[in-house]
Design a protein around this motif. Structure first.
Motif, short mmCIF file in Angstrom:
data_model
loop_
_atom_site.label_atom_id
_atom_site.label_comp_id
_atom_site.label_asym_id
_atom_site.label_seq_id
_atom_site.Cartn_x
_atom_site.Cartn_y
_atom_site.Cartn_z
N SER A 189 10.72 -2.64 6.70
CA SER A 189 11.30 -1.63 5.64
C SER A 189 10.50 -2.43 4.59
O SER A 189 10.96 -3.42 4.04
CB SER A 189 12.66 -1.24 5.64
OG SER A 189 13.47 -2.19 5.70
N TRP A 243 16.33 4.29 6.57
CA TRP A 243 16.52 5.10 7.71
C TRP A 243 18.16 5.45 8.03
O TRP A 243 18.84 4.51 7.69
CB TRP A 243 15.98 4.94 8.88
CG TRP A 243 16.20 3.32 9.31
CD1 TRP A 243 17.24 3.01 9.52
CD2 TRP A 243 15.31 2.28 9.09
NE1 TRP A 243 17.05 1.60 9.74
CE2 TRP A 243 16.02 1.16 9.37
CE3 TRP A 243 13.97 2.41 8.45
CZ2 TRP A 243 15.47 -0.23 9.48
CZ3 TRP A 243 13.33 0.92 8.60
CH2 TRP A 243 14.20 -0.24 9.26
N ARG A 293 8.92 -0.48 -4.78
CA ARG A 293 9.04 0.83 -4.76
C ARG A 293 8.49 1.51 -5.87
O ARG A 293 8.32 2.68 -6.08
CB ARG A 293 10.31 1.45 -4.16
CG ARG A 293 11.27 0.98 -3.12
CD ARG A 293 12.73 1.65 -3.24
NE ARG A 293 13.63 0.84 -2.54
CZ ARG A 293 14.68 0.71 -2.83
NH1 ARG A 293 15.39 1.78 -3.69
NH2 ARG A 293 15.62 -0.16 -2.31
N GLU A 353 6.69 6.36 -2.25
CA GLU A 353 6.51 6.51 -0.76
C GLU A 353 6.82 5.71 0.37
O GLU A 353 6.86 6.02 1.41
CB GLU A 353 5.24 7.51 -0.73
CG GLU A 353 4.05 6.68 -0.52
CD GLU A 353 3.58 6.41 -2.09
OE1 GLU A 353 2.54 6.34 -2.12
OE2 GLU A 353 4.51 6.80 -3.06
N ALA A 354 6.59 4.51 -0.01
CA ALA A 354 6.87 3.59 1.18
C ALA A 354 8.16 3.58 1.61
O ALA A 354 8.53 3.00 2.76
CB ALA A 354 6.68 1.94 0.61
N ALA A 411 9.87 6.46 2.51
CA ALA A 411 9.70 7.17 3.66
C ALA A 411 8.76 6.67 4.91
O ALA A 411 9.11 6.88 6.06
CB ALA A 411 9.21 8.60 3.36
N TYR A 412 7.91 6.07 4.47
CA TYR A 412 7.05 5.29 5.63
C TYR A 412 7.68 4.22 6.27
O TYR A 412 7.54 4.12 7.45
CB TYR A 412 5.92 4.46 4.94
CG TYR A 412 4.94 5.33 3.98
CD1 TYR A 412 4.78 6.76 4.24
CD2 TYR A 412 3.89 4.87 3.16
CE1 TYR A 412 3.99 7.71 3.54
CE2 TYR A 412 3.10 5.46 2.27
CZ TYR A 412 2.97 6.96 2.63
OH TYR A 412 2.18 7.57 2.00
N SER A 413 8.69 3.76 5.77
CA SER A 413 9.66 2.60 6.45
C SER A 413 10.51 3.57 7.63
O SER A 413 10.50 2.87 8.74
CB SER A 413 10.40 1.97 5.43
OG SER A 413 9.88 1.46 4.65
N VAL A 415 9.39 6.15 9.09
CA VAL A 415 8.40 6.45 9.94
C VAL A 415 8.37 5.47 10.94
O VAL A 415 8.29 5.61 11.95
CB VAL A 415 7.13 6.89 9.36
CG1 VAL A 415 5.97 7.27 10.45
CG2 VAL A 415 7.48 8.40 8.49
N ILE A 416 8.28 4.17 10.40
CA ILE A 416 7.90 2.96 11.41
C ILE A 416 9.08 2.95 12.27
O ILE A 416 9.00 2.55 13.45
CB ILE A 416 7.67 1.60 10.37
CG1 ILE A 416 6.39 1.78 9.64
CG2 ILE A 416 7.93 0.47 11.34
CD1 ILE A 416 6.18 0.64 8.78
N HIS A 432 8.76 5.38 15.13
CA HIS A 432 7.57 4.74 16.00
C HIS A 432 8.21 3.59 16.92
O HIS A 432 7.98 3.72 17.91
CB HIS A 432 6.33 4.35 15.39
CG HIS A 432 5.36 3.79 16.31
ND1 HIS A 432 4.72 2.68 16.32
CD2 HIS A 432 4.63 4.69 17.07
CE1 HIS A 432 3.61 2.76 17.15
NE2 HIS A 432 3.56 3.87 17.64
N VAL A 492 13.15 13.11 8.02
CA VAL A 492 11.75 12.73 8.58
C VAL A 492 11.33 13.21 10.00
O VAL A 492 10.37 13.38 9.98
CB VAL A 492 11.97 11.15 8.63
CG1 VAL A 492 10.73 10.32 9.19
CG2 VAL A 492 12.08 10.54 7.06
#
Length: 221
Positions: free
Chosen positions: A60, A67, A135, A140-141, A143-145, A147-148, A151, A188
């Motif tokens: 992250s 998250w 940040r 937006e990184a 929110a990307y974290s 998403v990771i 996954h 998310v």
């Protein structure tokens, strides 16, 4: 290597993964599917908690771990989520035309009724943890974290023979209200988790004629 977990800051030797493991890992990636048809069988006791622990080890931005996992077991809340999906799905259908509309109407886009486990993944957009590192230029990184983390959970579940479906045809603000979480949290993913009725290496949307997977497109500069 020792079976003991090294303490924070303690040097430890990184494992070297054998070719057989590398091949199995690639197979895992290829067999990760977005599952929409679930059996009702419950997961073994404690398995969902272990999968979420694995997801919590995801990378992250700034080590912020933004998250926020919410498990949904209450029948009334689940029913409210299903009602929101049905409303959003009906609205989505009106945006499709001709044969595409007929194909869309035939898709089973949610496992909300049968999946034994429901998990909503939210992101806290400006968590105190991480002290803002990374940040400022790319907020937006955060929110990307998250998403990771989704996954990571997806792959960990598939490795255990567990299916996961990502339901995105939902109204985020209504889901936030239904689950009674802080207003600052952003939805998310809403995930259905359980045993798939059938497994297939080809994505269901490809099998149903909705879309085909494209080959990789790499741009060299």
């Amino acid at each position: 290597m020792s079976d003991q977990v090294a303490h924070a800051g303690e040097a430890t030797e990184a494992p070297i993964f054998a070719p057989a493991f590398q091949a199995e890992l690639e197979t895992l990636f290829r067999w990760r599917r977005d599952v929409r048809h679930f059996r009702r069988d419950p997961l073994p006791t404690g398995l969902l908690d272990r999968l979420l622990e694995v997801a919590n080890a995801s990378p992250s931005v700034g080590l912020s771990q933004p998250w926020r996992f919410v498990t949904i077991d209450d029948p009334a809340r689940r029913a409210a989520v299903r009602a929101d999906f049905e409303a959003c799905n009906a609205a989505e259908l009106t945006t499709q035309e001709g044969e595409r509309a007929a194909t869309y109407a035939g898709l089973k886009l949610a496992g909300l009724e049968r999946a034994p486990c429901h998990v909503a993944v939210f992101v806290e957009p400006d968590p105190e943890q991480g002290h803002g590192l990374g940040r400022r230029t790319m907020p937006e990184a955060v929110a990307y974290s998250a998403v990771i983390a989704v996954h990571t959970l997806w792959l960990a579940a598939r490795a255990q023979g567990i299916g996961l479906g990502w339901v995105s045809i939902l109204d985020p603000s209504r889901i936030r209200a239904i689950l009674d979480v802080p207003e600052i949290w952003q939805l998310v993913a809403y995930l259905c988790i359980g045993y798939a009725e059938t497994d297939a290496v080809i994505p269901e949307l490809e099998r149903e004629g909705w879309e085909n997977r494209s080959p990789i497109n790499v741009i060299a500069r």
